[in-house]
Design a protein around this motif. Structure first.
Motif, PDB file in Angstrom:
ATOM      1  N   LYS A   1       9.153  -1.196   0.172  1.00  0.00           N
ATOM      2  CA  LYS A   1       8.370  -2.138  -0.620  1.00  0.00           C
ATOM      3  C   LYS A   1       8.787  -1.992  -2.069  1.00  0.00           C
ATOM      4  O   LYS A   1       8.664  -0.930  -2.654  1.00  0.00           O
TER       5      LYS A   1
ATOM      6  N   LYS B   1       5.472   1.194   9.136  1.00  0.00           N
ATOM      7  CA  LYS B   1       4.124   1.503   8.655  1.00  0.00           C
ATOM      8  C   LYS B   1       3.435   2.486   9.598  1.00  0.00           C
ATOM      9  O   LYS B   1       3.506   2.339  10.816  1.00  0.00           O
TER      10      LYS B   1
ATOM     11  N   SER C   1       6.536   3.344   2.802  1.00  0.00           N
ATOM     12  CA  SER C   1       5.817   2.463   1.875  1.00  0.00           C
ATOM     13  C   SER C   1       6.479   2.421   0.507  1.00  0.00           C
ATOM     14  O   SER C   1       6.404   1.418  -0.190  1.00  0.00           O
TER      15      SER C   1
ATOM     16  N   TYR D   1       8.062  -4.282   9.600  1.00  0.00           N
ATOM     17  CA  TYR D   1       7.387  -3.227   8.850  1.00  0.00           C
ATOM     18  C   TYR D   1       6.192  -2.690   9.647  1.00  0.00           C
ATOM     19  O   TYR D   1       6.021  -1.481   9.776  1.00  0.00           O
TER      20      TYR D   1
END
Length: 164
Positions: free
Chosen positions: A84, A66, A80, A61
């Motif tokens: 997630k 990210k 995101s 990630y």
């Protein structure tokens, strides 16, 4: 450009099918393929034509998803939101298109097939993406001219094929 598989998909049949499709794309089209094993569930991966690495979901990630502006612009939902779920990273089973510098240009946000999620998500699923590009001709990206693409094209500069 190369394809990266974040292994292992939860369903063994999907995992094995992804491996077959990646081998086919490598053998038939010379596309570089690699695997980041972030959730090993289905035994060793043998006779794979690319690199197989072990990684944690957190490391993947941070490295790939990210703060990746290119990826934020190319996928919906954003990384995101897409990777997630309920505060936990959910990346395994997805695939990514990675440029020569190692930046993820596109990634699936749903493992498996669209029929498991409902209508209109074909653009986001790993299995639908891999099956589409393994079947020539593909309008996702030009598998014959992949080495010429950097991820920003709307058409292939070599053969003129329109890309989505």
């Amino acid at each position: 450009m190369r394809l990266r598989y974040y292994a292992d998909a939860d369903i063994r049949e999907h995992h094995e099918h992804v491996l077959r499709l990646l081998r086919r794309l490598h053998d038939d089209h010379g596309i570089d393929v690699e695997i980041d094993r972030i959730d090993e569930q289905h035994g060793p991966i043998t006779e794979f034509p690319g690199e197989v690495r072990s990684a944690t979901p957190e490391a993947v990630y941070e490295r790939d998803l990210k703060r990746n502006r290119t990826l934020n612009q190319s996928i919906e939902p954003t990384p995101s939101e897409g990777f997630k779920r309920y505060g936990k990273l959910d990346i395994a089973g997805n695939v990514a298109l990675v440029d020569d510098e190692g930046t993820v240009q596109w990634a699936s946000t749903l493992p498996g097939y669209a029929d498991g999620y409902g209508p209109g998500v074909e653009e986001q699923t790993a299995m639908d993406f891999l099956e589409e590009i393994a079947t020539s001709p593909s309008n996702r990206f030009c598998v014959e001219c992949l080495h010429l693409l950097d991820g920003d094209e709307r058409f292939c500069p070599a053969c003129g094929s329109e890309l989505r």
